[in-house]
Write a protein that holds these residues in place. Structure first.
Motif, PDB file in Angstrom:
ATOM      1  N   SER A  78      -0.566   2.268 -16.595  1.00 45.62           N
ATOM      2  CA  SER A  78      -0.425   3.580 -15.959  1.00 45.62           C
ATOM      3  C   SER A  78      -1.156   3.665 -14.618  1.00 45.62           C
ATOM      4  O   SER A  78      -1.086   4.688 -13.932  1.00 45.62           O
ATOM      5  CB  SER A  78      -0.941   4.678 -16.892  1.00 45.62           C
ATOM      6  OG  SER A  78      -2.339   4.564 -17.102  1.00 45.62           O
ATOM      7  N   ASP A  79      -1.874   2.617 -14.232  1.00 43.24           N
ATOM      8  CA  ASP A  79      -2.602   2.596 -12.962  1.00 43.24           C
ATOM      9  C   ASP A  79      -1.640   2.210 -11.843  1.00 43.24           C
ATOM     10  O   ASP A  79      -1.364   1.029 -11.612  1.00 43.24           O
ATOM     11  CB  ASP A  79      -3.760   1.605 -13.052  1.00 43.24           C
ATOM     12  CG  ASP A  79      -4.666   1.636 -11.827  1.00 43.24           C
ATOM     13  OD1 ASP A  79      -4.269   2.226 -10.797  1.00 43.24           O
ATOM     14  OD2 ASP A  79      -5.775   1.052 -11.882  1.00 43.24           O
ATOM     15  N   LEU A  80      -1.129   3.208 -11.133  1.00 40.52           N
ATOM     16  CA  LEU A  80      -0.090   2.979 -10.132  1.00 40.52           C
ATOM     17  C   LEU A  80      -0.621   2.371  -8.842  1.00 40.52           C
ATOM     18  O   LEU A  80       0.171   2.082  -7.927  1.00 40.52           O
ATOM     19  CB  LEU A  80       0.645   4.283  -9.836  1.00 40.52           C
ATOM     20  CG  LEU A  80       1.397   4.901 -11.022  1.00 40.52           C
ATOM     21  CD1 LEU A  80       2.182   6.124 -10.571  1.00 40.52           C
ATOM     22  CD2 LEU A  80       2.329   3.889 -11.680  1.00 40.52           C
ATOM     23  N   ARG A  81      -1.913   2.152  -8.749  1.00 43.88           N
ATOM     24  CA  ARG A  81      -2.419   1.422  -7.590  1.00 43.88           C
ATOM     25  C   ARG A  81      -1.906  -0.015  -7.602  1.00 43.88           C
ATOM     26  O   ARG A  81      -1.776  -0.641  -6.549  1.00 43.88           O
ATOM     27  CB  ARG A  81      -3.954   1.414  -7.602  1.00 43.88           C
ATOM     28  CG  ARG A  81      -4.598   2.778  -7.443  1.00 43.88           C
ATOM     29  CD  ARG A  81      -6.109   2.666  -7.535  1.00 43.88           C
ATOM     30  NE  ARG A  81      -6.521   2.083  -8.822  1.00 43.88           N
ATOM     31  CZ  ARG A  81      -7.755   1.643  -9.075  1.00 43.88           C
ATOM     32  NH1 ARG A  81      -8.692   1.688  -8.146  1.00 43.88           N
ATOM     33  NH2 ARG A  81      -8.051   1.141 -10.268  1.00 43.88           N
ATOM     34  N   HIS A  82      -1.627  -0.531  -8.790  1.00 43.72           N
ATOM     35  CA  HIS A  82      -1.198  -1.923  -8.923  1.00 43.72           C
ATOM     36  C   HIS A  82       0.305  -2.046  -8.711  1.00 43.72           C
ATOM     37  O   HIS A  82       1.083  -1.266  -9.275  1.00 43.72           O
ATOM     38  CB  HIS A  82      -1.571  -2.461 -10.302  1.00 43.72           C
ATOM     39  CG  HIS A  82      -3.029  -2.706 -10.458  1.00 43.72           C
ATOM     40  ND1 HIS A  82      -3.611  -3.911 -10.137  1.00 43.72           N
ATOM     41  CD2 HIS A  82      -4.034  -1.902 -10.888  1.00 43.72           C
ATOM     42  CE1 HIS A  82      -4.914  -3.839 -10.371  1.00 43.72           C
ATOM     43  NE2 HIS A  82      -5.196  -2.640 -10.826  1.00 43.72           N
ATOM     44  N   ALA A  84       0.834  -1.199   0.000  1.00 43.26           N
ATOM     45  CA  ALA A  84       0.000   0.000   0.000  1.00 43.26           C
ATOM     46  C   ALA A  84       0.871   1.252   0.000  1.00 43.26           C
ATOM     47  O   ALA A  84       1.984   1.258   0.534  1.00 43.26           O
ATOM     48  CB  ALA A  84      -0.912  -0.004   1.219  1.00 43.26           C
ATOM     49  N   VAL A  85       0.361   2.312  -0.604  1.00 47.79           N
ATOM     50  CA  VAL A  85       1.043   3.598  -0.656  1.00 47.79           C
ATOM     51  C   VAL A  85       0.076   4.672  -0.169  1.00 47.79           C
ATOM     52  O   VAL A  85      -1.058   4.760  -0.664  1.00 47.79           O
ATOM     53  CB  VAL A  85       1.522   3.924  -2.086  1.00 47.79           C
ATOM     54  CG1 VAL A  85       2.133   5.323  -2.145  1.00 47.79           C
ATOM     55  CG2 VAL A  85       2.524   2.888  -2.571  1.00 47.79           C
ATOM     56  N   ASP A  86       0.492   5.480   0.790  1.00 46.13           N
ATOM     57  CA  ASP A  86      -0.340   6.555   1.309  1.00 46.13           C
ATOM     58  C   ASP A  86      -0.728   7.488   0.169  1.00 46.13           C
ATOM     59  O   ASP A  86       0.129   7.988  -0.563  1.00 46.13           O
ATOM     60  CB  ASP A  86       0.430   7.324   2.385  1.00 46.13           C
ATOM     61  CG  ASP A  86      -0.437   8.358   3.089  1.00 46.13           C
ATOM     62  OD1 ASP A  86      -1.659   8.146   3.165  1.00 46.13           O
ATOM     63  OD2 ASP A  86       0.108   9.389   3.537  1.00 46.13           O
ATOM     64  N   GLY A  87      -2.029   7.717  -0.007  1.00 44.50           N
ATOM     65  CA  GLY A  87      -2.518   8.579  -1.074  1.00 44.50           C
ATOM     66  C   GLY A  87      -3.010   7.835  -2.297  1.00 44.50           C
ATOM     67  O   GLY A  87      -3.600   8.447  -3.197  1.00 44.50           O
ATOM     68  N   LEU A  88      -2.776   6.522  -2.355  1.00 38.22           N
ATOM     69  CA  LEU A  88      -3.290   5.700  -3.447  1.00 38.22           C
ATOM     70  C   LEU A  88      -4.329   4.726  -2.908  1.00 38.22           C
ATOM     71  O   LEU A  88      -4.096   4.059  -1.900  1.00 38.22           O
ATOM     72  CB  LEU A  88      -2.173   4.895  -4.116  1.00 38.22           C
ATOM     73  CG  LEU A  88      -1.150   5.649  -4.967  1.00 38.22           C
ATOM     74  CD1 LEU A  88      -0.119   4.662  -5.530  1.00 38.22           C
ATOM     75  CD2 LEU A  88      -1.827   6.389  -6.105  1.00 38.22           C
ATOM     76  N   ASP A  89      -5.474   4.652  -3.573  1.00 35.69           N
ATOM     77  CA  ASP A  89      -6.485   3.682  -3.185  1.00 35.69           C
ATOM     78  C   ASP A  89      -6.035   2.274  -3.537  1.00 35.69           C
ATOM     79  O   ASP A  89      -5.162   2.070  -4.389  1.00 35.69           O
ATOM     80  CB  ASP A  89      -7.806   3.981  -3.903  1.00 35.69           C
ATOM     81  CG  ASP A  89      -8.441   5.284  -3.450  1.00 35.69           C
ATOM     82  OD1 ASP A  89      -8.198   5.682  -2.291  1.00 35.69           O
ATOM     83  OD2 ASP A  89      -9.164   5.895  -4.257  1.00 35.69           O
ATOM     84  N   GLN A  90      -6.679   1.307  -2.904  1.00 29.04           N
ATOM     85  CA  GLN A  90      -6.455  -0.090  -3.261  1.00 29.04           C
ATOM     86  C   GLN A  90      -7.097  -0.359  -4.623  1.00 29.04           C
ATOM     87  O   GLN A  90      -8.140   0.195  -4.943  1.00 29.04           O
ATOM     88  CB  GLN A  90      -7.075  -0.975  -2.181  1.00 29.04           C
ATOM     89  CG  GLN A  90      -6.844  -2.452  -2.333  1.00 29.04           C
ATOM     90  CD  GLN A  90      -7.304  -3.219  -1.121  1.00 29.04           C
ATOM     91  OE1 GLN A  90      -6.605  -3.295  -0.116  1.00 29.04           O
ATOM     92  NE2 GLN A  90      -8.491  -3.787  -1.184  1.00 29.04           N
ATOM     93  N   PRO A  91      -6.495  -1.227  -5.455  1.00 31.07           N
ATOM     94  CA  PRO A  91      -7.103  -1.529  -6.757  1.00 31.07           C
ATOM     95  C   PRO A  91      -8.473  -2.186  -6.619  1.00 31.07           C
ATOM     96  O   PRO A  91      -8.808  -2.786  -5.597  1.00 31.07           O
ATOM     97  CB  PRO A  91      -6.105  -2.487  -7.411  1.00 31.07           C
ATOM     98  CG  PRO A  91      -4.833  -2.292  -6.677  1.00 31.07           C
ATOM     99  CD  PRO A  91      -5.214  -1.927  -5.280  1.00 31.07           C
ATOM    100  N   ASP A  92      -9.262  -2.069  -7.691  1.00 33.60           N
ATOM    101  CA  ASP A  92     -10.573  -2.698  -7.751  1.00 33.60           C
ATOM    102  C   ASP A  92     -10.451  -4.145  -8.231  1.00 33.60           C
ATOM    103  O   ASP A  92      -9.457  -4.541  -8.838  1.00 33.60           O
ATOM    104  CB  ASP A  92     -11.476  -1.942  -8.725  1.00 33.60           C
ATOM    105  CG  ASP A  92     -11.668  -0.489  -8.321  1.00 33.60           C
ATOM    106  OD1 ASP A  92     -11.852  -0.222  -7.115  1.00 33.60           O
ATOM    107  OD2 ASP A  92     -11.624   0.384  -9.211  1.00 33.60           O
ATOM    108  N   VAL A  93     -11.501  -4.914  -7.976  1.00 31.51           N
ATOM    109  CA  VAL A  93     -11.607  -6.250  -8.554  1.00 31.51           C
ATOM    110  C   VAL A  93     -11.686  -6.127 -10.078  1.00 31.51           C
ATOM    111  O   VAL A  93     -12.359  -5.241 -10.614  1.00 31.51           O
ATOM    112  CB  VAL A  93     -12.857  -6.976  -8.022  1.00 31.51           C
ATOM    113  CG1 VAL A  93     -13.096  -8.281  -8.769  1.00 31.51           C
ATOM    114  CG2 VAL A  93     -12.739  -7.233  -6.523  1.00 31.51           C
TER     115      VAL A  93
END
Length: 274
Positions: A183-187, A145-154
């Protein structure tokens, strides 16, 4: 029509020679399909009618970020408590049969080529309601996890529903099926399907920080791993630590395709063991 190799277990006869292509080095491992026998299976808590082959696990000084299972679930088998680690994210990729995946209150019927990304604590369950055994890959990683980034979706998708992205300058002879937007940095991990047409190559020794697991779904090729050329075919697995040089020549006669794991999009830990 696309086909995917799936191990069946069993044992070779007593007349067989002991020589094989299996090897484990400081930089890489090759686990051929012939090693995936009944005697090398494992079992998991809360999974009924299920066995699995563990083909990668975090190992200090080797590849440390992920585990990779090949699951075999009998009819009516599965789990209502599939993932017991609250930090673990996962990817499923079905290679044979049919499974019912339930997550976020929805049930998805997944067949060969089906893909699912499952974030931590998603509480997913899985059952085989078909008449034959189902086999699928399950890749797990402790989510960073990274502060400021949401968790990815299913994400629930399939190989057939995602158009491969050609590598530049290859005329589509080398392409990658990406289920997640790069480009989705949540992953913090990507699991893709890489396809080479007959005669296609990786024309340089890739040498990079990402750890890799490569399971050959279809075809055969000559693969360069560190200082060695190895021959691989459908059902074989290549496991690479960070910075292991790699290249490929897909000589044919058919397509060469593999399921690829790599860790992405995060800072390097500056303290060993973190």
């Amino acid at each position: 029509m696309t086909s995917y190799y799936a191990p069946k277990g069993g044992h070779p006869g007593q007349e067989q020679l002991l020589t094989d292509r299996a090897m484990f080095t400081e930089a890489y491992a090759v686990i051929p399909k012939g090693t995936m026998r009944d005697i090398t299976t494992s079992f998991l808590p809360f999974w009924e009618g299920t066995r699995l082959w563990v083909i990668a696990r975090p190992m200090t000084g080797f590849a440390e970020t992920f585990s990779h299972y090949i699951m075999e679930v009998a009819t009516d088998g599965g789990s209502d408590r599939a993932e017991t680690d609250p930090t673990a994210e996962g990817v499923l990729f079905v290679v044979e049969g049919k499974v019912s995946l339930t997550v976020d209150g929805q049930t998805h019927e997944m067949t060969a080529g089906g893909y699912a990304y499952l974030p931590p604590q998603s509480g997913w369950t899985l059952r085989n309601r078909g008449s034959d055994a189902a086999r699928f890959h399950w890749i797990r990683k402790a989510y960073q996890a990274v502060d400021g980034l949401d968790q990815p979706d299913v994400i629930v998708s399939s190989d057939a529903d995602v158009a491969p992205t050609p590598m530049p300058g290859t005329d589509g002879k080398w392409a990658t099926t990406r289920f997640v937007d790069p480009s989705d940095l949540r992953h913090d991990m990507h699991v893709t399907v890489v396809t080479f047409e007959p005669g296609a190559v990786i024309p340089f020794l890739e040498t990079h920080v990402m750890e890799h697991g490569l399971y050959v779904l279809e075809g055969k090729a000559a693969y360069r791993l560190n200082q060695d050329w190895v021959e691989v075919e459908a059902g074989d697995y290549m496991w690479l630590r960070a910075f292991c040089p790699q290249a490929c020549y897909a000589g044919g006669p058919g397509k060469f395709r593999y399921l690829l794991y790599k860790d992405v999009n995060r800072h390097m830990p500056l303290t060993l063991g973190r």
